[in-house]
Design a protein around this motif. Structure first.
Motif, mmCIF file in Angstrom:
data_model
loop_
_atom_site.group_PDB
_atom_site.id
_atom_site.type_symbol
_atom_site.label_atom_id
_atom_site.label_comp_id
_atom_site.label_asym_id
_atom_site.label_seq_id
_atom_site.Cartn_x
_atom_site.Cartn_y
_atom_site.Cartn_z
ATOM 1 N N GLU A 156 1.994 -23.709 55.411
ATOM 2 C CA GLU A 156 2.331 -22.381 56.319
ATOM 3 C C GLU A 156 3.717 -21.904 55.851
ATOM 4 O O GLU A 156 4.615 -22.735 55.662
ATOM 5 N N TYR A 215 -5.742 -15.899 66.381
ATOM 6 C CA TYR A 215 -7.451 -16.087 66.093
ATOM 7 C C TYR A 215 -7.875 -17.583 66.178
ATOM 8 O O TYR A 215 -8.993 -17.356 65.542
ATOM 9 N N CYS A 216 -7.142 -18.407 66.011
ATOM 10 C CA CYS A 216 -7.632 -19.695 65.740
ATOM 11 C C CYS A 216 -7.786 -20.526 66.826
ATOM 12 O O CYS A 216 -6.962 -20.738 67.916
ATOM 13 N N VAL A 266 -4.499 -30.623 58.923
ATOM 14 C CA VAL A 266 -4.648 -29.589 59.375
ATOM 15 C C VAL A 266 -3.502 -28.222 59.223
ATOM 16 O O VAL A 266 -3.702 -27.232 58.617
ATOM 17 N N ASN A 267 -2.152 -28.969 59.282
ATOM 18 C CA ASN A 267 -1.012 -28.275 59.317
ATOM 19 C C ASN A 267 -0.155 -29.209 58.460
ATOM 20 O O ASN A 267 0.815 -29.771 59.208
ATOM 21 N N ARG A 302 1.689 -15.043 63.883
ATOM 22 C CA ARG A 302 2.050 -15.675 62.867
ATOM 23 C C ARG A 302 3.587 -15.715 62.891
ATOM 24 O O ARG A 302 4.300 -14.891 63.593
ATOM 25 N N CYS A 340 -2.520 -29.207 65.106
ATOM 26 C CA CYS A 340 -1.394 -28.013 64.832
ATOM 27 C C CYS A 340 -1.058 -27.564 66.390
ATOM 28 O O CYS A 340 -1.995 -27.203 67.197
ATOM 29 N N CYS A 371 -1.871 -19.603 66.308
ATOM 30 C CA CYS A 371 -2.054 -18.202 65.799
ATOM 31 C C CYS A 371 -3.296 -17.639 66.787
ATOM 32 O O CYS A 371 -4.150 -18.313 67.200
HETATM 33 S S1 SF4 Z 1 -1.588 -22.698 61.418
HETATM 34 FE FE1 SF4 Z 1 -3.561 -22.677 60.804
HETATM 35 S S2 SF4 Z 1 -4.521 -24.150 62.185
HETATM 36 FE FE2 SF4 Z 1 -2.498 -23.809 63.037
HETATM 37 S S3 SF4 Z 1 -2.946 -22.430 65.015
HETATM 38 FE FE3 SF4 Z 1 -2.456 -21.123 62.706
HETATM 39 S S4 SF4 Z 1 -4.329 -20.871 61.563
HETATM 40 FE FE4 SF4 Z 1 -4.722 -22.489 63.264
#
Ligand code: SF4
Length: 425
Positions: free
Chosen positions: A225, A153-154, A191-192, A265, A147, A151
């Motif tokens: 997403e 926090y990820c 993952v995405n 986001r 991905c 984001c």
């Molecule tokens: S879309 Fe999902 S996997 Fe990709 S960075 Fe955001 S939270 Fe993480």
């Protein structure tokens, strides 16, 4: 060799474990239950939270005491912690997630041989002469990895790298093989997943092609997403005779515009709500799911109430709520405006309670109607258990063991604690 596999983390990790197990059996090894004696233990790890990463490292240290001759580590922890530190921690071989390279302590060990098979199974390059090995009636099929949404926090983009898609032909061949083995429901996992591409084809094209494979009764998707492929998927779901399950797991994370922006986001609350309204209008009784984070840095009372408002507004039936936890190495971990941990938890508890009520109400809406259930097991007294297309847990009375793996139409008589009960029709 006798090989055990311990899997941590998400549905994608479990799908990858099934592929690893299929590859090891194809190479002549036996998969044995995890937790006892084995020649090699494969630890397929998770790093989504700092706690998951610590647990991965603890399990690696404990594996030998539990009877493993050698230990291989694969999965997301390997890229974030790094192979050198993991080898120093007593692991014999590491399959580094992002590069796919194998790192070993002592060359020529049984663990190295296993690690090379694991690396090939996870590489995703080209056709595989074996099928994943599942213990359920539902088969998750990995269609993409990685991905680049970043984001705040990820840590996943650091652990798994940029998006890569498996070719359409390889995915369809795997699904055909699984259908021939009797799997009726295929879960397209990644993952995405909305990043999946093969030339001009996108995820909705893949879902359409997958549902045309003979023997496949249902296609299910992991989460989508916002702002990606949701409208095309809802088109497909709404079509007559569609085999795409009537569920949309649609991560919200926050109902507040400012928090969503700090989270990096890619949508506003208004865009999210408009897409949900569109989906609900076109797919009646859609099984709607969401992930929500409470107590992200900067989330004040008003911002949290915006999340509550969004959850109360729509008929969510499957809510995953997480109190925010700092993940070292992510931009969010260095943000100001930290919310006290107790507040994060209190807010999460409040949303969980709302989500539970909504889940029960959604199940109750089936009473008196028919639902279609994929039977996952039948107990000795003839009680069948499974899930509807909308991802409601179901109990069907009067079934036989031969019904496991079948799609059964049921008349719903009652719904208790979010589980619908009835008889086959
Ligand atoms: S879309 Fe999902 S996997 Fe990709 S960075 Fe955001 S939270 Fe993480």
């Amino acid at each position: 060799m006798k090989i055990a596999i311990k899997t941590m983390g998400c549905r994608l990790n479990h799908a990858e474990t099934a592929t690893i197990a299929g590859a090891l059996e194809y190479e002549g090894h036996a998969i044995v239950p995890e937790g006892g004696l084995c020649d090699v233990l494969v630890l397929h790890t998770c790093t989504v939270t700092a706690a998951a990463q610590r647990e991965s490292m603890r399990l690696a240290r404990a594996a030998r005491r539990a009877g493993a001759g050698g230990v291989v580590m694969s999965g997301c922890t390997t890229s974030v912690v790094g192979p050198e530190r993991i080898l120093e921690g007593g692991v014999d071989a590491v399959v580094e997630k992002k590069s796919g390279q194998v790192h070993v302590g002592a060359p020529g060990s049984p663990a190295e041989a296993v690690a090379r098979i694991v690396a090939a199974a996870l590489s995703g390059n080209g056709f595989r002469p074996y099928l994943p090995r599942f213990a359920s009636t539902r088969a998750p099929v990995k269609v993409q990895d990685g991905c680049d949404f970043r984001c705040a926090y990820c840590i996943v983009p650091d652990a798994r790298g940029a998006p890569r898609s498996r070719p359409l032909a390889d995915i369809l061949a795997e699904i055909a093989g699984l259908a021939a083995q009797g799997f009726r429901e295929i879960v397209l996992t990644g993952v995405n997943v909305a990043c999946w591409r093969d030339g001009e084809a996108g995820l909705a094209d893949l879902a359409r092609a997958a549902s045309s494979v003979p023997g496949v009764a249902r296609i299910r998707l992991s989460s989508i997403e916002p702002g990606t492929a949701e409208r095309d998927l809802v088109d497909l779901m709404a079509a007559a005779e569609s085999r795409l399950c009537r569920t949309l797991h649609y991560p919200l994370q926050s109902g507040d515009a400012g928090v969503l922006k700090r989270m990096r986001r890619r949508y506003t609350p208004e865009q999210y709500a408009a897409a949900v309204e569109d989906a609900l209008a076109r797919v009646p009784r859609l099984g709607l799911g969401a992930d929500v984070i409470t107590g992200f840095p900067g989330e004040d009372d008003a911002a949290f109430e915006a999340s509550v408002g969004m959850i109360e507004r729509f008929p969510f039936s499957n809510l995953h709520v997480f109190p925010y936890s700092e993940r070292p190495g992510t931009p969010a971990a260095a943000m100001d405006g930290a919310v006290p941990v107790a507040t994060r938890r209190e807010r999460a508890q409040r949303l969980i309670a709302i989500g539970e009520e909504k889940r029960k109400r959604f199940a109750a809406s089936f009473v008196g109607d028919e639902a279609e259930v994929l039977v996952e097991r039948v107990d000795g007294d003839g009680d069948g258990r499974g899930w509807t297309s909308e991802y409601v847990e179901a109990r069907i009375e009067g079934l036989a063991t031969a019904d496991v793996g079948r799609l059964v139409a049921m008349r719903v008589r009652s719904a208790v604690d979010g589980i619908v009960t009835g008889n086959a029709v």
